[in-house]
Design a protein around this motif. Structure first.
Motif, PDB file in Angstrom:
ATOM      1  N   PHE A  87       0.833  -1.037   0.049  1.00  7.93           N
ATOM      2  CA  PHE A  87       0.186  -0.005  -0.296  1.00  7.93           C
ATOM      3  C   PHE A  87       0.893   1.088  -0.075  1.00  7.93           C
ATOM      4  O   PHE A  87       1.662   1.408   1.147  1.00  7.93           O
ATOM      5  N   VAL A  88       0.964   1.911  -1.032  1.00  3.51           N
ATOM      6  CA  VAL A  88       1.624   2.921  -1.375  1.00  3.51           C
ATOM      7  C   VAL A  88       0.891   4.328  -1.283  1.00  3.51           C
ATOM      8  O   VAL A  88      -0.162   4.479  -1.633  1.00  3.51           O
ATOM      9  N   LYS A  89       1.205   5.174  -0.091  1.00  4.55           N
ATOM     10  CA  LYS A  89       0.373   6.316   0.254  1.00  4.55           C
ATOM     11  C   LYS A  89       1.121   7.661   0.265  1.00  4.55           C
ATOM     12  O   LYS A  89       2.570   7.747   0.132  1.00  4.55           O
ATOM     13  N   ARG A  90       0.549   8.574   0.253  1.00  7.25           N
ATOM     14  CA  ARG A  90       1.093   9.950   0.543  1.00  7.25           C
ATOM     15  C   ARG A  90       0.562  10.711   1.672  1.00  7.25           C
ATOM     16  O   ARG A  90      -0.706  10.662   1.904  1.00  7.25           O
ATOM     17  N   ILE A  91       1.353  10.812   2.552  1.00  6.13           N
ATOM     18  CA  ILE A  91       1.051  11.400   3.588  1.00  6.13           C
ATOM     19  C   ILE A  91       1.815  12.876   4.042  1.00  6.13           C
ATOM     20  O   ILE A  91       3.099  12.605   4.208  1.00  6.13           O
ATOM     21  N   TYR A  92       1.230  14.119   3.875  1.00  3.72           N
ATOM     22  CA  TYR A  92       2.112  15.335   3.746  1.00  3.72           C
ATOM     23  C   TYR A  92       2.463  15.618   5.212  1.00  3.72           C
ATOM     24  O   TYR A  92       1.564  15.367   6.231  1.00  3.72           O
ATOM     25  N   ARG A  93       3.582  16.363   5.594  1.00  3.72           N
ATOM     26  CA  ARG A  93       4.029  16.801   6.987  1.00  3.72           C
ATOM     27  C   ARG A  93       2.925  17.856   7.270  1.00  3.72           C
ATOM     28  O   ARG A  93       2.592  18.623   6.420  1.00  3.72           O
ATOM     29  N   ALA A  94       2.608  18.303   8.440  1.00  2.00           N
ATOM     30  CA  ALA A  94       1.702  19.239   8.998  1.00  2.00           C
ATOM     31  C   ALA A  94       1.943  20.650   8.275  1.00  2.00           C
ATOM     32  O   ALA A  94       1.223  21.430   8.355  1.00  2.00           O
ATOM     33  N   ASP A  95       3.343  21.068   8.319  1.00  4.08           N
ATOM     34  CA  ASP A  95       3.713  22.362   7.794  1.00  4.08           C
ATOM     35  C   ASP A  95       3.844  22.457   6.256  1.00  4.08           C
ATOM     36  O   ASP A  95       4.176  23.614   5.945  1.00  4.08           O
ATOM     37  N   GLY A  96       3.759  21.229   5.602  1.00  5.01           N
ATOM     38  CA  GLY A  96       3.481  21.719   4.098  1.00  5.01           C
ATOM     39  C   GLY A  96       5.073  21.331   3.353  1.00  5.01           C
ATOM     40  O   GLY A  96       5.079  21.617   2.350  1.00  5.01           O
ATOM     41  N   SER A  97       5.882  21.275   4.363  1.00  2.00           N
ATOM     42  CA  SER A  97       7.130  21.227   3.849  1.00  2.00           C
ATOM     43  C   SER A  97       7.756  20.474   2.740  1.00  2.00           C
ATOM     44  O   SER A  97       8.828  20.586   1.951  1.00  2.00           O
ATOM     45  N   ASP A  98       6.959  19.377   2.508  1.00  2.00           N
ATOM     46  CA  ASP A  98       7.117  18.378   1.616  1.00  2.00           C
ATOM     47  C   ASP A  98       6.285  18.225   0.579  1.00  2.00           C
ATOM     48  O   ASP A  98       5.946  17.088  -0.416  1.00  2.00           O
ATOM     49  N   VAL A  99       5.460  19.247   0.636  1.00  2.75           N
ATOM     50  CA  VAL A  99       4.326  19.281  -0.458  1.00  2.75           C
ATOM     51  C   VAL A  99       4.839  19.642  -1.764  1.00  2.75           C
ATOM     52  O   VAL A  99       5.719  20.502  -2.014  1.00  2.75           O
ATOM     53  N   GLU A 100       4.357  18.934  -2.816  1.00  7.95           N
ATOM     54  CA  GLU A 100       4.959  19.421  -4.196  1.00  7.95           C
ATOM     55  C   GLU A 100       4.837  20.593  -4.639  1.00  7.95           C
ATOM     56  O   GLU A 100       3.866  21.423  -4.389  1.00  7.95           O
ATOM     57  N   LEU A 101       5.887  21.192  -5.515  1.00  7.85           N
ATOM     58  CA  LEU A 101       5.598  22.636  -6.066  1.00  7.85           C
ATOM     59  C   LEU A 101       4.132  22.850  -6.702  1.00  7.85           C
ATOM     60  O   LEU A 101       3.758  23.846  -6.350  1.00  7.85           O
ATOM     61  N   THR A 102       3.796  21.918  -7.429  1.00 13.12           N
ATOM     62  CA  THR A 102       2.707  22.332  -8.059  1.00 13.12           C
ATOM     63  C   THR A 102       1.141  22.095  -7.204  1.00 13.12           C
ATOM     64  O   THR A 102       0.396  22.497  -7.589  1.00 13.12           O
ATOM     65  N   ARG A 103       1.500  21.611  -6.022  1.00 12.33           N
ATOM     66  CA  ARG A 103       0.212  21.462  -4.946  1.00 12.33           C
ATOM     67  C   ARG A 103       0.440  22.653  -3.867  1.00 12.33           C
ATOM     68  O   ARG A 103      -0.539  22.750  -3.091  1.00 12.33           O
ATOM     69  N   ALA A 115      -3.652  27.527   0.642  1.00 10.28           N
ATOM     70  CA  ALA A 115      -5.102  28.076   0.447  1.00 10.28           C
ATOM     71  C   ALA A 115      -5.808  27.615   1.482  1.00 10.28           C
ATOM     72  O   ALA A 115      -6.934  27.873   1.638  1.00 10.28           O
ATOM     73  N   GLY A 116      -5.512  26.385   1.993  1.00  4.28           N
ATOM     74  CA  GLY A 116      -6.286  25.959   2.947  1.00  4.28           C
ATOM     75  C   GLY A 116      -6.664  24.311   2.478  1.00  4.28           C
ATOM     76  O   GLY A 116      -7.306  23.601   3.379  1.00  4.28           O
ATOM     77  N   ASN A 117      -6.281  23.779   1.509  1.00  2.00           N
ATOM     78  CA  ASN A 117      -6.453  22.499   1.277  1.00  2.00           C
ATOM     79  C   ASN A 117      -5.322  21.596   1.829  1.00  2.00           C
ATOM     80  O   ASN A 117      -4.164  21.452   1.272  1.00  2.00           O
ATOM     81  N   ARG A 118      -5.780  20.905   2.873  1.00  3.61           N
ATOM     82  CA  ARG A 118      -4.886  20.100   3.678  1.00  3.61           C
ATOM     83  C   ARG A 118      -4.954  18.566   3.540  1.00  3.61           C
ATOM     84  O   ARG A 118      -4.804  17.728   4.429  1.00  3.61           O
ATOM     85  N   ALA A 119      -5.335  18.090   2.259  1.00  2.00           N
ATOM     86  CA  ALA A 119      -5.716  16.650   1.917  1.00  2.00           C
ATOM     87  C   ALA A 119      -4.379  15.859   2.104  1.00  2.00           C
ATOM     88  O   ALA A 119      -3.415  16.223   1.898  1.00  2.00           O
ATOM     89  N   CYS A 120      -4.643  14.969   2.872  1.00  2.51           N
ATOM     90  CA  CYS A 120      -3.671  13.784   3.189  1.00  2.51           C
ATOM     91  C   CYS A 120      -2.572  14.199   4.094  1.00  2.51           C
ATOM     92  O   CYS A 120      -1.456  13.698   4.079  1.00  2.51           O
ATOM     93  N   GLY A 121      -2.787  15.325   4.814  1.00  6.19           N
ATOM     94  CA  GLY A 121      -1.895  15.673   5.882  1.00  6.19           C
ATOM     95  C   GLY A 121      -2.173  14.704   6.983  1.00  6.19           C
ATOM     96  O   GLY A 121      -3.182  14.202   7.451  1.00  6.19           O
ATOM     97  N   PRO A 122      -1.275  14.884   8.074  1.00  6.36           N
ATOM     98  CA  PRO A 122      -1.301  14.028   9.224  1.00  6.36           C
ATOM     99  C   PRO A 122      -2.552  14.256  10.139  1.00  6.36           C
ATOM    100  O   PRO A 122      -3.063  13.470  10.847  1.00  6.36           O
ATOM    101  N   ALA A 123      -3.117  15.698  10.001  1.00  3.72           N
ATOM    102  CA  ALA A 123      -4.145  16.069  10.906  1.00  3.72           C
ATOM    103  C   ALA A 123      -5.606  15.985  10.072  1.00  3.72           C
ATOM    104  O   ALA A 123      -6.729  16.223  10.823  1.00  3.72           O
ATOM    105  N   SER A 124      -5.646  15.711   8.654  1.00  7.99           N
ATOM    106  CA  SER A 124      -6.661  15.676   8.115  1.00  7.99           C
ATOM    107  C   SER A 124      -7.551  14.508   8.343  1.00  7.99           C
ATOM    108  O   SER A 124      -7.332  13.439   8.677  1.00  7.99           O
TER     109      SER A 124
END
Length: 233
Positions: A54-70, A76-85
């Motif tokens: 099972f390969v997953k995407r879980i972003y860090r809470a501060d968004g430091s590992d979110v792709e440039l394109t996202r 803007a408020g889209n916290r999809a797949c974040g640890p607290a989402s």
């Protein structure tokens, strides 16, 4: 560990609420409709002794590992797949697509399941020669994983009804392109009959030919299903 005569592994990519649920911040239009086929594929793999990743995407809470394109969407408020989402924006998988004892979980930082992850190491430790890909999205994470798998000389299968795109046209052309690149396309119904001889081990055949153990194969030919298969000996 159950015997795995197929030397294959099933890799399920990004089937989590943030991508699957209509309210999810990264929702892929047709992802939810593929859940039943993905569940059948996972159950089939377990029955056959094929390890499930099972390969997953879980972003860090501060968004430091979110792709440039996202990143703009994240700010803007889209916290999809974040640890607290939670709820439809969470990294939780749909029912039936959650790891069980013996399964593997890989957290990937970018599109490909191989990019800066331990996936290749574990597959080689398990003696895997064929990877079977499913999940979302077909033109991004499935496709980049497919090309990396081929580059790493894995025999590569894509389960066509177990992956999804935003439109039917995007789905069609990307599946066709992966087929042209050397992936074997099959659906979940065909996967139920998957066995040790279903997929030719092209890399092993080439190594054998180079070692003088066999005659080099003829050029690839197109089968009745439209897939180009190598004429192995």
């Amino acid at each position: 560990m159950k015997a795995n005569p197929t030397r294959a592994a099933l890799i399920l990519i990004d089937m989590e609420n943030g991508f699957v649920e209509p309210e999810g911040g990264h929702c892929i239009r047709f992802a939810k409709s593929t859940v039943p086929a993905c569940v059948r594929a996972v159950e089939t793999a377990r029955e056959k002794g094929i390890p499930v990743f099972f390969v997953k995407r879980i972003y860090r809470a501060d968004g430091s590992d979110v792709e440039l394109t996202r990143y703009a969407g994240w700010v803007a408020g889209n916290r999809a797949c974040g640890p607290a989402s939670t709820g439809p924006n969470s990294a939780q998988a749909p029912e039936g697509l959650r790891p069980q004892p013996g399964d593997y979980t890989i957290i990937k930082p970018r599109w490909s399941a191989f990019f800066q992850t331990e996936l290749d190491l574990i597959l080689r430790r398990l003696g895997i020669r064929t990877v079977i890909l499913a999940g979302t999205t077909t033109p991004n994470c499935v496709r980049t994983t497919c090309y990396d798998a081929i580059a790493l000389e894995y025999n590569t299968v894509v389960l066509t009804d177990c992956c999804s795109s935003q439109t039917e046209e995007i789905q069609r052309v990307n599946l066709e392109d992966m087929g042209r690149a050397g992936a074997i396309l099959m659906d979940s119904a065909a996967f139920t009959a998957f066995g040790p001889d279903t997929v030719p081990d092209t890399s092993a055949a080439i190594r054998a030919a180079m070692a003088g153990e066999a005659i080099a194969p003829e050029p690839f030919t197109q089968g009745p299903d439209g897939v180009f298969w190598p004429d192995l000996w």
